[in-house]
Enzyme design. Structure first.
Site, mmCIF file in Angstrom:
data_model
loop_
_atom_site.group_PDB
_atom_site.id
_atom_site.type_symbol
_atom_site.label_atom_id
_atom_site.label_comp_id
_atom_site.label_asym_id
_atom_site.label_seq_id
_atom_site.Cartn_x
_atom_site.Cartn_y
_atom_site.Cartn_z
ATOM 1 N N HIS A 26 0.845 -1.197 0.000
ATOM 2 C CA HIS A 26 0.000 0.000 0.000
ATOM 3 C C HIS A 26 0.881 1.248 0.000
ATOM 4 O O HIS A 26 1.257 1.746 1.063
ATOM 5 C CB HIS A 26 -0.900 0.002 1.232
ATOM 6 C CG HIS A 26 -1.843 -1.154 1.303
ATOM 7 N ND1 HIS A 26 -1.429 -2.422 1.641
ATOM 8 C CD2 HIS A 26 -3.178 -1.242 1.066
ATOM 9 C CE1 HIS A 26 -2.468 -3.241 1.631
ATOM 10 N NE2 HIS A 26 -3.542 -2.548 1.273
ATOM 11 N N HIS A 261 -3.971 3.001 -3.659
ATOM 12 C CA HIS A 261 -4.213 2.580 -2.278
ATOM 13 C C HIS A 261 -3.507 1.268 -1.952
ATOM 14 O O HIS A 261 -2.727 1.197 -1.001
ATOM 15 C CB HIS A 261 -5.712 2.435 -2.030
ATOM 16 C CG HIS A 261 -6.064 2.121 -0.603
ATOM 17 N ND1 HIS A 261 -5.800 0.915 0.001
ATOM 18 C CD2 HIS A 261 -6.656 2.871 0.348
ATOM 19 C CE1 HIS A 261 -6.215 0.935 1.251
ATOM 20 N NE2 HIS A 261 -6.747 2.114 1.487
ATOM 21 N N GLU A 414 -17.136 -4.852 25.120
ATOM 22 C CA GLU A 414 -16.273 -6.025 25.278
ATOM 23 C C GLU A 414 -15.035 -5.947 24.393
ATOM 24 O O GLU A 414 -13.918 -6.241 24.846
ATOM 25 C CB GLU A 414 -17.058 -7.302 24.969
ATOM 26 C CG GLU A 414 -18.219 -7.584 25.911
ATOM 27 C CD GLU A 414 -19.510 -6.888 25.500
ATOM 28 O OE1 GLU A 414 -20.520 -7.073 26.211
ATOM 29 O OE2 GLU A 414 -19.506 -6.171 24.478
ATOM 30 N N HIS A 476 -27.700 -16.356 25.135
ATOM 31 C CA HIS A 476 -26.678 -16.138 26.152
ATOM 32 C C HIS A 476 -25.987 -17.431 26.586
ATOM 33 O O HIS A 476 -25.149 -17.406 27.484
ATOM 34 C CB HIS A 476 -27.298 -15.462 27.381
ATOM 35 C CG HIS A 476 -27.550 -13.998 27.207
ATOM 36 N ND1 HIS A 476 -28.245 -13.490 26.135
ATOM 37 C CD2 HIS A 476 -27.188 -12.934 27.965
ATOM 38 C CE1 HIS A 476 -28.317 -12.171 26.248
ATOM 39 N NE2 HIS A 476 -27.674 -11.808 27.331
#
Length: 667
Positions: A26, A261, A414, A476
């Site tokens: 890149h 890029h 988290e 869960h």
């Protein structure tokens, strides 16, 4: 005196030549950010190329890690141990210049970047560590912890959701030692970003509580310099410097397009770029004058020497603090840790409590915290469920950051928690652990992987480890999470069955220097398993004989966590039928697999049928029981209902284990 433009063009030359030589990479961002790099690295960054681990250096992270040649060019030019030959071997096997920067592989690389957004998250961890350690160790006249934390970011970092989590925290915590640069070039791999990214990014960061400096010409070195000075002039907020740039700056035909890029410019375009920039040197050639203008070794040596003189005076004034700072910086354990833990473990075994392993974990933290002043605990909005708090811990409070603390309320973040933990560890001096439900390890997984890849040692406290979550239902109830975490290289996963195994798991997690640890813990109470001293010692092997067969051995049951109790009950019911089986507790297959073959064969004798039981997917255990063995587990999603009813419905019972044993014996 060398011109500033020549310094910037040196970065462009090295970036485009290295990418061309590799035929991969890149070049656009390094070429577009060259002037920003000159302003920061040539005028502000406090570092010593001869000692990349100097404790009070400024930290720099290339969050847009695909533009790695920008960092490699800077490290090479300023004097780090990164010779030109390594740049010529960019992206090649075993080179020091891999496609994305790798911590521990290249001198001067502070963290592994590539997965976008995590680098800025690591910087938040660096800055938080700097603030907490300054509060703990600095004394009047002795600012031994006092450095800035810089990051380069691209549009990809801004688009990734993790940037929201961590930058929101940075604003809340008022981490003014963060200065981030947004390379606003409007281009990503697919092209111009206005089709998929039209956020008011400066406004977003202002809403987080950041100091935002807008519309800086990223190709004006003096303008970037002024922005850095302005950022340093305030001490209340982290700063985002929004730099307008042209990707691939200098390329006559590809600048400002996505063509530059993620692909080489091509030899013709490189020649045209050299001509346009007035560069007469050949491939990979940098003039002696430009090299001298970039070299930072003398300046860096003086910066470190000045700091060392300050620290030597600090040592005389505060010898105990200085010794503790040095121990923590080295990552050495407190001598009391080894001396006291054996006694603590004996006490836990003698108590024989019937409690959930999440509570066993909290008890372990409470016992270990006085031996681990470097502990920084935390939870993603589940402290009362993960049981990560301990008596005497001090919460880090946004309104009183200068007072420090050792417990962090991350909120429902988290991923952000895990990324910030990585940053704190990479900074040095702190040992973070963080908690959430095992199910939500999914959110944090990429940061866990990065910790394992970087060979650093955070500790994850994952509670509510099975369908024992019960009424919360299948959303869960983790089924595949423990197995998939075990499949991650260099991650030690412990699923203990009682307080004794839980404490040993904490001991080993703390002792690990190059390995992260996941503790998989129950919500429900579990029975204590009696052991002799030899068995307690054997827990450290990851797997051991918990209950020996009485009579001629017919089969082995392997179990972990809450299912160890089921295995013991099954052994008893089988014994009543005259079938002698051994129960092996295997809280850590990672550690067990590292034992020598003789030990493994002694625990799991060859030719003896095996059954494994765990309240999760069964495929992982086939490597231990073979195709001819059996696994009692769950290969479907869970059910909502009281935990004991869910276990019964899904067949995770002692009776099912005994039935499986009889089946493998019968063949």
């Amino acid at each position: 005196m060398v011109s500033q433009a020549s310094l910037a063009n040196a970065i462009r030359v090295l970036a485009m030549d290295a990418v061309q030589a590799a035929n991969s990479g890149h070049p656009g961002a390094p070429m577009g950010m060259a002037e920003i790099a000159v302003a920061l690295w040539n005028r502000h960054l406090r570092h010593n190329p001869a000692d990349p681990k100097w404790p009070n250096r400024d930290r720099f992270v290339l969050s847009n890690g695909h533009s790695s040649m920008l960092l490699y060019a800077l490290l090479h030019l300023t004097g780090y141990d990164l010779p030109l030959d390594e740049l010529k071997r960019f992206r090649q096997l075993h080179s020091k210049t891999p496609g994305h920067p790798e911590y521990g592989h290249t001198a001067g690389v502070e963290t592994t970047t590539g997965p976008l957004g995590q680098g800025i998250g690591n910087i938040v961890g660096f800055a938080l560590a700097e603030k907490l350690l300054a509060a703990e160790f600095n004394r009047e006249g002795f600012p031994i912890v006092d450095h800035y934390n810089y990051a380069f970011m691209g549009d990809g970092c801004m688009m990734e959701g993790i940037s929201h989590e961590v930058c929101s925290l940075a604003g809340t915590w008022k981490l003014a030692k963060i200065i981030a640069f947004y390379d606003d070039n409007g281009i990503s791999i697919d092209g111009h970003v206005e089709g998929w990214f039209t956020d008011d990014t400066p406004g977003r960061f202002e809403a987080y509580g950041w100091n935002v400096i807008r519309d800086v010409d990223g190709h004006d070195i003096d303008a970037v310099d002024r922005a850095i000075v302005a950022a340093k002039s305030q001490s209340k907020k982290p700063t985002l410097i929004c730099c307008k740039t042209i990707i691939g700056k200098g390329s006559p035909n590809k600048a400002g397009t996505h063509d530059v890029h993620g692909a080489p410019l091509g030899k013709d375009e490189i020649a045209a770029t050299r001509a346009a920039l007035g560069i007469t040197e050949g491939e990979f050639e940098i003039s002696a004058e430009v090299r001298a203008g970039w070299n930072s070794r003398d300046a860096g040596a003086k910066l470190q020497a000045d700091w060392q003189a300050l620290f030597d005076a600090y040592r005389k004034a505060h010898p105990a603090l200085a010794a503790e700072f040095e121990r923590r910086t080295k990552g050495d354990l407190n001598s009391e840790f080894t001396a006291r833990t054996a006694e603590i473990l004996q006490d836990i075994a003698a108590k024989g409590e019937v409690i959930a392993t999440r509570k066993s974990s909290q008890n372990a933290i409470q016992a270990l915290a006085p031996l681990m002043p470097e502990f920084v605990g935390g939870s993603a909005d589940l402290a009362g469920s993960n049981l990560t708090l301990w008596k005497g811990c001090r919460s880090v409070r946004p309104e009183a950051m200068a007072e420090g603390g050792n417990y962090i309320h991350y909120g429902v973040r988290e991923f952000g928690m895990a990324v910030v933990m990585n940053g704190m560890l990479l900074h040095g001096g702190l040992r973070p652990f963080g908690g959430t439900f095992l199910m939500f390890s999914e959110y944090a997984r990429n940061a866990i992987r990065m910790a394992a890849l970087m060979r650093i040692n955070p500790i994850y406290v994952f509670s509510h480890d099975s369908v024992g979550v019960g009424e919360d239902g299948p959303t869960h109830q983790p089924i595949e999470q423990t197995a998939t975490l075990r499949m991650m290289p260099n991650l030690d996963v412990w699923r203990p069955c009682d307080s004794v195994e839980t404490f040993v798991a904490w001991q080993i997690a703390i002792e690990h220097r190059n390995t992260p640890t996941a503790l998989i813990l129950t919500r429900q109470n579990l029975p204590h398993q009696p052991r002799d001293a030899g068995q307690i010692a054997a827990i450290r092997n990851g797997g051991y004989v918990l209950k020996e067969a009485v009579g001629a051995l017919k089969a082995v049951i392997i179990a972990t966590g809450s299912e160890v109790g089921l295995a013991v009950a099954a052994q008893q019911s089988l014994a009543a039928k005259g079938i002698a089986v051994r129960v092996v507790s295997m809280p850590s297959s990672f550690v067990f697999d590292q034992q020598d073959a003789g030990y493994r064969d002694a625990v799991l004798p060859r030719g003896v049928p095996r059954v494994a039981v765990e309240a999760g997917v069964t495929g992982y255990w086939r490597q231990y029981v073979g195709l001819e063995g059996a696994v009692v587990g769950i290969d479907r999603f869970g059910e909502c209902g009281p935990a004991n009813q869910v276990f019964d419905f899904l067949g995770i019972t002692a009776a099912k284990v005994a039935e499986a044993v009889e089946g493998v014996i019968a063949g």
